[in-house]
Motif scaffolding. Structure first.
Motif, PDB file in Angstrom:
ATOM      1  N   PHE A  13       0.831  -1.202   0.000  1.00  0.00           N
ATOM      2  CA  PHE A  13       0.000   0.000   0.000  1.00  0.00           C
ATOM      3  C   PHE A  13       0.873   1.262   0.000  1.00  0.00           C
ATOM      4  O   PHE A  13       0.626   2.194  -0.765  1.00  0.00           O
ATOM      5  CB  PHE A  13      -0.925  -0.031   1.220  1.00  0.00           C
ATOM      6  N   LEU A  14       1.906   1.281   0.840  1.00  0.00           N
ATOM      7  CA  LEU A  14       2.807   2.428   0.860  1.00  0.00           C
ATOM      8  C   LEU A  14       3.591   2.560  -0.440  1.00  0.00           C
ATOM      9  O   LEU A  14       3.864   3.670  -0.900  1.00  0.00           O
ATOM     10  CB  LEU A  14       3.756   2.324   2.053  1.00  0.00           C
ATOM     11  N   GLY A  15       3.950   1.440  -1.044  1.00  0.00           N
ATOM     12  CA  GLY A  15       4.627   1.475  -2.332  1.00  0.00           C
ATOM     13  C   GLY A  15       3.754   2.071  -3.425  1.00  0.00           C
ATOM     14  O   GLY A  15       4.230   2.856  -4.253  1.00  0.00           O
ATOM     15  N   VAL A  16       2.477   1.715  -3.410  1.00  0.00           N
ATOM     16  CA  VAL A  16       1.538   2.278  -4.396  1.00  0.00           C
ATOM     17  C   VAL A  16       1.405   3.781  -4.199  1.00  0.00           C
ATOM     18  O   VAL A  16       1.436   4.551  -5.163  1.00  0.00           O
ATOM     19  CB  VAL A  16       0.167   1.576  -4.289  1.00  0.00           C
ATOM     20  N   ILE A  17       1.285   4.212  -2.959  1.00  0.00           N
ATOM     21  CA  ILE A  17       1.186   5.655  -2.682  1.00  0.00           C
ATOM     22  C   ILE A  17       2.449   6.375  -3.129  1.00  0.00           C
ATOM     23  O   ILE A  17       2.382   7.454  -3.729  1.00  0.00           O
ATOM     24  CB  ILE A  17       0.910   5.894  -1.180  1.00  0.00           C
ATOM     25  N   TRP A  18       3.621   5.789  -2.881  1.00  0.00           N
ATOM     26  CA  TRP A  18       4.881   6.403  -3.271  1.00  0.00           C
ATOM     27  C   TRP A  18       4.982   6.551  -4.790  1.00  0.00           C
ATOM     28  O   TRP A  18       5.371   7.595  -5.303  1.00  0.00           O
ATOM     29  CB  TRP A  18       6.032   5.572  -2.727  1.00  0.00           C
ATOM     30  N   VAL A  19       4.608   5.495  -5.530  1.00  0.00           N
ATOM     31  CA  VAL A  19       4.669   5.541  -6.998  1.00  0.00           C
ATOM     32  C   VAL A  19       3.688   6.573  -7.542  1.00  0.00           C
ATOM     33  O   VAL A  19       4.004   7.330  -8.462  1.00  0.00           O
ATOM     34  CB  VAL A  19       4.403   4.138  -7.599  1.00  0.00           C
TER      35      VAL A  19
END
Length: 90
Positions: A13-19
Motif C-alpha cells: 500500500f505504501l509502495g503504491v502511494i509512493w509511486v
C-alpha cells in the motif's frame, strides 16, 4: 501469519502511494475504495488458503482461492483500469 500478511499489505500500500506521488497521479475516492477493498479481500483469501492447507483441507483451500481470490483480483484490476483510463484521457 496475520502479522506477516498485514505487514506485506502495508508495504504494498505504501509502495503504491509512493509511486502515485512520484508520477503525480491523483486517485478519486472510489478508486481508493475499490482498490483497498480488493487488497483486503485478497489478503483474506491468501490467509485462508494457507490456513486451510495447514489443516490438511486442500479442497477448502482451493475453494477460498476461487471464491475470494478471483473477485479480489477483479476489484484490483478494475481500480487500476479506472485510474489508467482517467489519466490517459487527461
Amino acid at each position: 501469519m496475520w502479522t506477516i500478511l498485514f505487514l506485506c499489505l502495508a508495504i504494498i500500500f505504501l509502495g503504491v502511494i509512493w509511486v502515485l506521488n512520484r508520477k503525480d497521479v491523483k486517485l478519486t475516492w472510489y478508486e481508493w475504495l475499490i482498490g483497498s477493498l480488493g487488497i483486503l479481500i485478497l489478503g483474506f483469501a491468501v490467509q485462508n488458503f494457507f490456513g486451510s492447507f495447514s489443516e490438511a483441507e486442500p479442497k477448502a483451500a482451493w475453494t477460498f482461492a476461487w471464491v475470494f481470490g478471483i473477485p479480489a483480483l477483479v476489484l484490483i484490476a478494475l481500480a487500476w483500469q479506472l485510474a489508467a483510463r482517467r489519466v490517459k484521457r487527461a
